[in-house]
Scaffold this active site. Structure first.
Site, PDB file in Angstrom:
ATOM      1  CE1 TYR A 169      -9.348  10.605  -8.843  1.00 16.75           C
ATOM      2  CE2 TYR A 169     -10.646  11.946 -10.340  1.00 16.75           C
ATOM      3  CZ  TYR A 169      -9.691  10.977 -10.134  1.00 16.75           C
ATOM      4  OH  TYR A 169      -9.080  10.364 -11.205  1.00 16.75           O
ATOM      5  CG  ASP A 220      -1.834   1.107   1.355  1.00 15.04           C
ATOM      6  OD1 ASP A 220      -1.639   2.122   0.656  1.00 15.04           O
ATOM      7  OD2 ASP A 220      -2.802   0.994   2.139  1.00 15.04           O
ATOM      8  CE  LYS A 267      -6.009  11.439  -9.862  1.00 14.96           C
ATOM      9  NZ  LYS A 267      -4.839  10.540  -9.905  1.00 14.96           N
ATOM     10  CB  ALA A 275      -9.365  19.170  -3.927  1.00 17.25           C
ATOM     11  CB  SER A 278      -8.393  13.114 -13.418  1.00 14.65           C
ATOM     12  OG  SER A 278      -9.733  13.289 -13.740  1.00 14.65           O
TER      13      SER A 278
HETATM   14  N1  LIG Z   1     -10.187   5.363 -15.566  1.00 12.60           N
HETATM   15  C1  LIG Z   1     -10.481   6.637 -15.780  1.00 12.60           C
HETATM   16  O1  LIG Z   1     -11.500   6.966 -16.401  1.00 12.60           O
HETATM   17  C2  LIG Z   1      -9.537   7.714 -15.283  1.00 12.60           C
HETATM   18  C3  LIG Z   1      -9.785   9.037 -15.695  1.00 12.60           C
HETATM   19  C4  LIG Z   1      -8.930  10.032 -15.244  1.00 12.60           C
HETATM   20  C5  LIG Z   1      -7.849   9.728 -14.430  1.00 12.60           C
HETATM   21  N2  LIG Z   1      -7.635   8.446 -14.039  1.00 12.60           N
HETATM   22  C6  LIG Z   1      -6.496   8.179 -13.151  1.00 12.60           C
HETATM   23  O2  LIG Z   1      -5.711   7.146 -13.709  1.00 12.60           O
HETATM   24  C7  LIG Z   1      -5.125   6.367 -12.654  1.00 12.60           C
HETATM   25  C8  LIG Z   1      -5.492   4.897 -12.843  1.00 12.60           C
HETATM   26  O3  LIG Z   1      -6.891   4.798 -12.870  1.00 12.60           O
HETATM   27  P1  LIG Z   1      -7.636   3.430 -13.253  1.00 12.60           P
HETATM   28  O4  LIG Z   1      -8.973   3.803 -13.720  1.00 12.60           O
HETATM   29  O5  LIG Z   1      -6.771   2.582 -14.083  1.00 12.60           O
HETATM   30  O6  LIG Z   1      -7.773   2.784 -11.780  1.00 12.60           O
HETATM   31  P2  LIG Z   1      -8.248   1.321 -11.353  1.00 12.60           P
HETATM   32  O7  LIG Z   1      -8.638   0.496 -12.523  1.00 12.60           O
HETATM   33  O8  LIG Z   1      -9.233   1.509 -10.240  1.00 12.60           O
HETATM   34  O9  LIG Z   1      -6.897   0.703 -10.751  1.00 12.60           O
HETATM   35  C9  LIG Z   1      -6.289   1.320  -9.650  1.00 12.60           C
HETATM   36  C10 LIG Z   1      -5.008   0.578  -9.334  1.00 12.60           C
HETATM   37  O10 LIG Z   1      -4.405   1.199  -8.206  1.00 12.60           O
HETATM   38  C11 LIG Z   1      -4.175   0.189  -7.180  1.00 12.60           C
HETATM   39  N3  LIG Z   1      -4.228   0.876  -5.887  1.00 12.60           N
HETATM   40  C12 LIG Z   1      -5.271   1.533  -5.326  1.00 12.60           C
HETATM   41  N4  LIG Z   1      -4.919   2.009  -4.126  1.00 12.60           N
HETATM   42  C13 LIG Z   1      -3.626   1.656  -3.918  1.00 12.60           C
HETATM   43  C14 LIG Z   1      -2.712   1.845  -2.860  1.00 12.60           C
HETATM   44  N5  LIG Z   1      -3.058   2.506  -1.742  1.00 12.60           N
HETATM   45  N6  LIG Z   1      -1.455   1.348  -2.974  1.00 12.60           N
HETATM   46  C15 LIG Z   1      -1.092   0.667  -4.105  1.00 12.60           C
HETATM   47  N7  LIG Z   1      -1.911   0.462  -5.142  1.00 12.60           N
HETATM   48  C16 LIG Z   1      -3.168   0.947  -5.050  1.00 12.60           C
HETATM   49  C17 LIG Z   1      -5.271  -0.841  -7.445  1.00 12.60           C
HETATM   50  O11 LIG Z   1      -4.991  -2.138  -6.940  1.00 12.60           O
HETATM   51  P3  LIG Z   1      -5.336  -2.570  -5.408  1.00 12.60           P
HETATM   52  O12 LIG Z   1      -6.759  -2.155  -5.153  1.00 12.60           O
HETATM   53  O13 LIG Z   1      -5.088  -4.035  -5.376  1.00 12.60           O
HETATM   54  O14 LIG Z   1      -4.377  -1.825  -4.529  1.00 12.60           O
HETATM   55  C18 LIG Z   1      -5.243  -0.882  -8.971  1.00 12.60           C
HETATM   56  O15 LIG Z   1      -4.133  -1.640  -9.416  1.00 12.60           O
HETATM   57  C19 LIG Z   1      -5.652   6.949 -11.356  1.00 12.60           C
HETATM   58  O16 LIG Z   1      -4.720   7.850 -10.823  1.00 12.60           O
HETATM   59  C20 LIG Z   1      -6.913   7.681 -11.777  1.00 12.60           C
HETATM   60  O17 LIG Z   1      -7.226   8.730 -10.903  1.00 12.60           O
HETATM   61  C21 LIG Z   1      -8.458   7.430 -14.452  1.00 12.60           C
END
Ligand SMILES: NC(=O)c1ccc[n+]([C@@H]2O[C@H](COP(=O)([O-])OP(=O)(O)OC[C@H]3O[C@@H](n4cnc5c(N)ncnc54)[C@H](OP(=O)(O)O)[C@@H]3O)[C@@H](O)[C@H]2O)c1
Length: 271
Positions: A155, A64, A159, A157, A142
């Site tokens: 979220y 984590d 980012k 804030a 984001s």
């Molecule tokens: N998807 C979108 O539409 C979108 C849009 C804008 C920005 N983003 C940004 O892109 C990034 C990735 O997003 P995503 O959609 O791919 O997310 P996701 O599918 O929810 O995956 C999040 C990943 O982070 C890990 N994680 C969460 N908390 C953690 C912690 N405390 N320590 C270590 N690992 C942790 C999760 O695994 P575990 O739960 O096993 O730890 C998972 O591998 C994020 O920063 C998100 O804010 C995403």
């Protein structure tokens, strides 16, 4: 031709699924050595196996990153495995749903911890190694960081804070030849099991998201890789992301109207 990423050592936080996993696969196929990270051991192992089967050089670190000691272990594991760090991608992040008036203090700290504090602390710990390689530090942000949005206020804030951090760090690390990149990711297709947190910090499984205005994971991964390779200060991923950025910048009042109108839908989401 040799890939830019060949032999580069890359840490990608939050890489057991979603964008992080897609980026790991993309860079792994270009012969980078990738350090995977997430908290769920089983899912991270499955990702490691999948990437190894695709021919990628990967190791995994279950931990984590909101825990400072685990950040130390993640850095140590990388050095023990590959002897250096070229690139840190601060990707792990969690979103939320809920109007500010309903948010529990616990949820507020959790969202800041994972999206802002953890990347800052991990970056601080990786910096001495990245100085040696004159490598890259990338923050995954984001479109929600361009404008405070309803039901995801904290979220947004958290980012937005990454914008300030990346700007400050860019000045501070310029003499060391480090690249600091900020990537604004737009609305991306949601895969199975993607979660966010509700107003009380409980896990919500999000509905599938698809459609022409949503970016595919491989496109997002490619956009992040271009930010790193061309050492860009800022990247906005995807056509819809670029349109949103343009409208927010040049037509802020129009966007206020659009965001207000979407409030009804947003109100439903926050329940
Ligand atoms: N998807 C979108 O539409 C979108 C849009 C804008 C920005 N983003 C940004 O892109 C990034 C990735 O997003 P995503 O959609 O791919 O997310 P996701 O599918 O929810 O995956 C999040 C990943 O982070 C890990 N994680 C969460 N908390 C953690 C912690 N405390 N320590 C270590 N690992 C942790 C999760 O695994 P575990 O739960 O096993 O730890 C998972 O591998 C994020 O920063 C998100 O804010 C995403």
């Amino acid at each position: 031709m040799k890939s830019f990423f060949e032999q580069k050592v890359v840490i990608i936080t939050g890489s057991s699924m979603g964008i992080g996993k897609s980026l790991a696969l993309y860079l792994g196929k270009q012969k980078a050595h990738v350090v995977l990270n997430a908290r769920n051991a089983e899912r991270l192992l499955a990702t490691e196996i999948e990437l190894k089967e695709a021919g990628c050089s990967v190791v995994r670190f279950v931990g984590d990153i909101t825990n400072e000691k685990e950040c130390d272990r993640l850095i140590q594991k990388t050095i023990d495995s590959f002897g250096k760090i070229d690139i840190l991608v601060n990707n792990a992040g969690v979103s939320m749903r809920g109007k500010l008036e309903h948010l529990s203090p616990g949820l507020i700290s959790t969202i800041f911890n994972i999206n802002t504090i953890a990347p800052i602390i991990l970056t601080k710990k990786a910096l001495p190694y990245i100085e040696q390689t004159k490598g890259s530090i990338v923050f995954i942000s984001s479109l929600a960081a361009l404008r405070g949005l309803p039901v995801i206020s904290i979220y947004s804030a958290a980012k937005m804070a990454l914008t300030a951090i990346s700007q400050s760090l860019r000045f501070e690390t310029k003499p060391h030849g480090i690249h600091v990149g900020l990537v604004y990711v737009g609305i991306t297709k949601i895969e199975k099991d993607k979660t966010a947190l509700d107003a009380n910090g409980k896990t919500l499984v999000l509905d599938e998201r698809k459609g022409i205005f949503t970016e595919s994971m491989p496109n997002v991964a490619k956009g992040i890789s271009l930010n790193i390779e061309y050492r860009k200060k800022q990247s906005i991923i995807g056509f819809s992301g670029k349109v949103y950025y343009f409208l927010i910048k040049f037509f802020p009042r129009l966007m206020d109207v659009i965001i207000h109108r979407s409030q009804k839908k947003v109100d439903t989401l926050s329940k």
